[in-house]
Design an enzyme around this catalytic site. Structure first.
Site, short mmCIF file in Angstrom:
data_model
loop_
_atom_site.label_atom_id
_atom_site.label_comp_id
_atom_site.label_asym_id
_atom_site.label_seq_id
_atom_site.Cartn_x
_atom_site.Cartn_y
_atom_site.Cartn_z
N SER A 168 18.48 1.32 2.98
CA SER A 168 18.35 2.76 2.77
C SER A 168 19.69 3.48 2.84
N GLN A 201 8.24 1.39 8.98
CA GLN A 201 7.92 2.74 9.44
C GLN A 201 9.02 3.57 8.80
N ALA A 240 7.86 -3.13 3.48
CA ALA A 240 7.14 -2.58 4.63
C ALA A 240 8.14 -2.01 5.63
N THR A 264 0.82 -1.22 0.00
CA THR A 264 0.00 0.00 0.00
C THR A 264 0.85 1.27 0.00
N TYR A 313 15.56 5.00 12.88
CA TYR A 313 15.18 4.43 11.57
C TYR A 313 16.40 3.83 10.89
N GLU A 347 20.01 6.17 4.21
CA GLU A 347 20.10 6.75 5.56
C GLU A 347 21.12 5.99 6.41
N GLN A 392 4.26 3.80 -1.32
CA GLN A 392 4.68 4.33 -2.63
C GLN A 392 5.34 3.26 -3.49
N ASP A 393 6.42 2.65 -2.99
CA ASP A 393 7.19 1.70 -3.80
C ASP A 393 6.38 0.44 -4.08
N HIS A 444 13.76 8.28 -3.28
CA HIS A 444 13.02 8.26 -4.55
C HIS A 444 11.57 8.65 -4.27
P1 NAP Z 1 5.98 4.05 2.48
O1 NAP Z 1 5.24 4.74 1.39
O2 NAP Z 1 6.08 4.69 3.82
O3 NAP Z 1 5.31 2.59 2.66
C1 NAP Z 1 5.55 1.81 3.80
C2 NAP Z 1 4.68 0.58 3.72
O4 NAP Z 1 4.93 -0.24 4.89
C3 NAP Z 1 3.16 0.87 3.73
O5 NAP Z 1 2.54 -0.02 2.84
C4 NAP Z 1 2.76 0.55 5.17
O6 NAP Z 1 1.43 0.14 5.30
C5 NAP Z 1 3.68 -0.64 5.43
N1 NAP Z 1 3.83 -0.96 6.85
C6 NAP Z 1 4.18 -0.12 7.86
N2 NAP Z 1 4.20 -0.80 9.03
C7 NAP Z 1 3.85 -2.09 8.75
C8 NAP Z 1 3.69 -3.25 9.55
N3 NAP Z 1 3.89 -3.25 10.87
N4 NAP Z 1 3.32 -4.40 8.93
C9 NAP Z 1 3.10 -4.43 7.59
N5 NAP Z 1 3.22 -3.35 6.79
C10 NAP Z 1 3.60 -2.19 7.37
O7 NAP Z 1 7.49 3.73 2.04
P2 NAP Z 1 8.14 3.74 0.57
O8 NAP Z 1 8.64 5.10 0.27
O9 NAP Z 1 7.24 3.04 -0.36
O10 NAP Z 1 9.44 2.86 0.84
C11 NAP Z 1 9.40 1.44 0.71
C12 NAP Z 1 10.52 0.84 1.53
O11 NAP Z 1 11.78 1.33 1.06
C13 NAP Z 1 10.49 1.18 3.02
O12 NAP Z 1 11.01 0.06 3.71
C14 NAP Z 1 11.45 2.35 3.14
O13 NAP Z 1 11.99 2.40 4.45
C15 NAP Z 1 12.49 1.96 2.10
N6 NAP Z 1 13.21 3.06 1.47
C16 NAP Z 1 12.52 4.08 0.89
C17 NAP Z 1 13.20 5.07 0.22
C18 NAP Z 1 12.48 6.20 -0.45
O14 NAP Z 1 13.13 7.21 -0.74
N7 NAP Z 1 11.20 6.09 -0.73
C19 NAP Z 1 14.61 5.01 0.16
C20 NAP Z 1 15.28 3.96 0.77
C21 NAP Z 1 14.58 2.97 1.40
P3 NAP Z 1 0.22 1.20 5.62
O15 NAP Z 1 -0.26 1.66 4.28
O16 NAP Z 1 -0.74 0.34 6.36
O17 NAP Z 1 0.80 2.31 6.45
O1 G4F Z 2 11.95 13.85 2.64
P1 G4F Z 2 12.62 13.52 3.91
O2 G4F Z 2 11.78 13.42 5.13
O3 G4F Z 2 13.43 12.18 3.64
P2 G4F Z 2 14.68 11.47 4.38
O4 G4F Z 2 14.73 11.80 5.83
O5 G4F Z 2 15.89 11.73 3.55
O6 G4F Z 2 14.27 9.92 4.29
C1 G4F Z 2 13.71 9.38 3.10
O7 G4F Z 2 14.76 8.86 2.31
C2 G4F Z 2 15.49 7.78 2.91
C3 G4F Z 2 16.59 7.36 1.93
O8 G4F Z 2 17.73 8.14 2.16
C4 G4F Z 2 14.52 6.65 3.20
F1 G4F Z 2 15.19 5.58 3.73
C5 G4F Z 2 13.45 7.12 4.16
O9 G4F Z 2 12.51 6.06 4.39
C6 G4F Z 2 12.72 8.29 3.52
O10 G4F Z 2 12.03 7.83 2.38
O11 G4F Z 2 13.77 14.60 4.22
C7 G4F Z 2 14.77 14.92 3.27
C8 G4F Z 2 15.57 16.12 3.77
C9 G4F Z 2 16.09 15.97 5.20
O12 G4F Z 2 17.43 16.39 5.24
C10 G4F Z 2 15.23 16.94 6.00
O13 G4F Z 2 15.88 17.50 7.14
O14 G4F Z 2 14.73 17.27 3.77
C11 G4F Z 2 14.96 18.00 4.95
N1 G4F Z 2 13.79 18.82 5.25
C12 G4F Z 2 13.79 20.17 5.35
N2 G4F Z 2 12.58 20.62 5.69
C13 G4F Z 2 12.55 18.37 5.53
C14 G4F Z 2 11.79 19.50 5.79
N3 G4F Z 2 12.05 17.13 5.55
C15 G4F Z 2 10.72 16.99 5.84
N4 G4F Z 2 10.18 15.76 5.84
N5 G4F Z 2 9.93 18.09 6.13
C16 G4F Z 2 10.42 19.36 6.13
O15 G4F Z 2 9.69 20.31 6.40
#
Ligand code: NAP
Ligand code: G4F
Length: 327
Positions: free
Chosen positions: A123, A81, A79, A10, A147, A125, A12-13, A177
Site C-alpha cells: 500500500s 484489515q 486479504a 469478498t 495498518y 500508506e 472490493q479488489d 483505488h
Molecule cells: P477490502 O474491501 O477491505 O477487502 C478486504 C478483504 O480481506 C475482505 O475480503 C475481507 O473479508 C478479507 N479479510 C479480512 N480479514 C481477514 C482474515 N483474517 N482472513 C481472511 N480474509 C480476511 O479491501 P480492498 O480495498 O479490496 O483491498 C484489497 C487489498 O489491497 C487489501 O489488502 C488492502 O489493504 C490493499 N490495498 C487496498 C488499496 C485500496 O485503495 N483499495 C490500496 C492499497 C492496498 P470479509 O469480507 O470477511 O471482511
Molecule cells: O478513504 P480513506 O479512509 O483511505 P486511506 O486512509 O487513504 O486508505 C485507503 O487507501 C490506502 C492506499 O493508500 C489503502 F492501503 C487502505 O487500505 C485504504 O484502502 O481516507 C482517505 C483520506 C484520508 O486522508 C482521510 O483523513 O480521506 C480523509 N478523510 C476525510 N474525511 C476521510 C474522511 N476518510 C474517511 N474514511 N472518512 C472521512 O470522513
C-alpha cells in the site's frame, strides 16, 4: 487452464480480480472467512463459477491444506484489515491479519506449492508523509499507522521469501483505488453515497474529517489488471501502481455533489471524530516503471470514477425509496 487462489475475494479488489480471471478462463478459488464481517454480495454473481474455501489468513494449517488441494499457479493475497482508523482501535488484530497473515500465506505456499507465483497487496500508506513527491519504488517508507506498519512487514517478508527461498513473490504498491463496490467507510464511497441519499431526501448532512488531504485515486477494475500483469513477468519485481494525479477530499466532494445536482457547502459538516491525529497528508504515485515494464496505464480518470460511483449510489438510493432495498 491456469488456477488462481485469491484471499480477500469478498472484498472490493478480490471481486474485480475474480471477475477478470474468470473472464480469462482461470479456475478461481477464494478464501472466505467462516464468519464473514462483510457479505458475499460482491461475488454473488460469480457463484457456480468460482470455488470458495472456508478459512482465515492467520490460520497456517488451514492455508496449507487449501493450497495442497488446489495447487494454484498464482496466489493473490488481498486479504487484510484495510481501514486505517480501525488499525488504531484493533491494533493487534490488524497487525496479525495485515502483517503476520502475509507470512502465513507465504509459508503455506513454500510448503504446499513453492512453484506458484505470489502477489502481495502492498500500500501507498507505507510511504506516510514521504520526503519526496511523487512516490516511486525508490521512495523511502515512513509508515504512520499500525495498518501501514503491518503492510510494511508484509512488503518486506514478500521480498525476503523471494530472496531467501527463490519464490516468485512480488508486491504491488497500490495507491488508493475505488469503485461502486468500495466499502462504505472509505471516504470516496462515503461521499458518493451521501450525495445520492441527500439528493433523494434520505439524509441531510455529511460529516467529514480533513478536506485538505490529497490522494491519488484510481479505479479498482484497472488496478487488478496490473496485479495480474505483475505475475506474468519473466522475473519477480515490485511495482508502484497509481494514476500520477492527486485530488483533495474537497475536490472529491465537489465533483460528487455536483453530479448529484447539489451544492456541497449546504450539506458537508466538519466532524473532528473523522480527523486523524497522524494524518498522511498527500500521496501521489509515479507509476512509470509499471507503464514501461507492464504496459499498464489506468483507463478511467478521477471524474469518470466519481461520476460512476454517484450514479450507482443514486440507483441504490432509488431502490431503497421504492422499498426494494434496505438502507
Ligand atoms: P477490502 O474491501 O477491505 O477487502 C478486504 C478483504 O480481506 C475482505 O475480503 C475481507 O473479508 C478479507 N479479510 C479480512 N480479514 C481477514 C482474515 N483474517 N482472513 C481472511 N480474509 C480476511 O479491501 P480492498 O480495498 O479490496 O483491498 C484489497 C487489498 O489491497 C487489501 O489488502 C488492502 O489493504 C490493499 N490495498 C487496498 C488499496 C485500496 O485503495 N483499495 C490500496 C492499497 C492496498 P470479509 O469480507 O470477511 O471482511
Ligand atoms: O478513504 P480513506 O479512509 O483511505 P486511506 O486512509 O487513504 O486508505 C485507503 O487507501 C490506502 C492506499 O493508500 C489503502 F492501503 C487502505 O487500505 C485504504 O484502502 O481516507 C482517505 C483520506 C484520508 O486522508 C482521510 O483523513 O480521506 C480523509 N478523510 C476525510 N474525511 C476521510 C474522511 N476518510 C474517511 N474514511 N472518512 C472521512 O470522513
Amino acid at each position: 487452464m491456469k488456477t488462481a487462489f485469491i484471499t480477500g475475494i469478498t472484498g472490493q479488489d478480490g471481486s474485480y480480480l475474480a471477475d477478470f480471471l474468470v473472464e480469462k478462463g482461470y479456475r478461481v478459488g477464494g478464501l472466505v472467512r467462516p464468519s464473514s464481517s462483510g457479505s458475499s454480495q460482491r461475488i454473488a454473481h460469480l457463484f457456480g463459477r468460482i470455488e470458495l474455501f472456508s478459512g482465515d489468513l492467520t490460520d497456517l494449517g488451514g492455508l496449507i491444506r487449501i493450497l495442497e488441494s488446489l495447487q494454484p499457479d498464482e496466489v493473490y493475497n488481498l486479504a487484510a484489515q484495510s481501514f486505517v482508523p480501525l488499525s488504531w482501535e484493533q491494533t493487534l488484530l490488524s497487525s496479525q491479519v495485515t502483517g503476520l497473515g502475509v507470512a502465513a500465506i507465504l509459508e503455506a505456499m513454500r510448503l504446499a506449492c513453492p512453484g506458484a507465483r505470489f502477489y502481495q497487496a502492498s500500500s501507498s500508506e507505507m510511504f506516510g508523509n514521504a520526503p519526496e513527491s511523487p512516490q516511486s519504488e525508490r521512495t523511502p517508507f515512513t509508515p504512520r499507522s499500525p495498518y501501514a506498519a503491518a503492510k510494511l512487514f508484509g512488503h518486506w517478508i514478500t521480498v525476503n521469501y523471494r530472496e531467501n527461498f527463490g519464490l516468485f513473490s512480488v508486491s504491488g504498491i497500490c495507491f488508493n483505488h475505488e469503485s461502486p463496490r468500495r466499502g462504505l467507510e472509505f471516504v470516496s464511497r462515503k461521499v458518493t453515497r451521501a450525495a445520492a441519499r441527500i439528493q433523494l431526501g434520505l439524509e441531510a448532512k455529511l460529516p467529514l474529517g480533513n478536506l485538505e488531504a490529497r490522494r491519488d485515486w484510481g479505479f479498482a477494475g484497472d488496478y487488478v489488471q496490473a496485479m495480474w500483469r505483475m505475475l506474468q513477468q519473466p522475473a519477480p519485481e515490485d511495482f508502484v501502481i497509481a494514476t500520477g494525479v492527486s485530488h483533495s477530499v474537497s475536490d472529491l466532494v465537489s465533483i460528487a455533489f455536483e453530479r448529484a445536482g447539489l451544492d456541497w457547502r449546504k450539506h458537508v459538516v466538519i466532524d473532528p471524530a473523522f480527523q486523524r491525529p497522524a494524518e498522511v497528508h498527500h500521496l501521489v504515485g509515479d507509476a512509470s516503471k509499471a507503464r514501461e515494464k507492464l504496459g499498464w496505464k489506468p483507463a478511467m480518470d478521477f471524474q469518470q470514477l466519481i461520476h460512476g460511483m454517484v450514479d450507482h449510489d443514486l440507483e441504490l438510493a432509488r431502490e431503497e425509496l421504492q422499498g426494494a432495498r434496505k438502507p
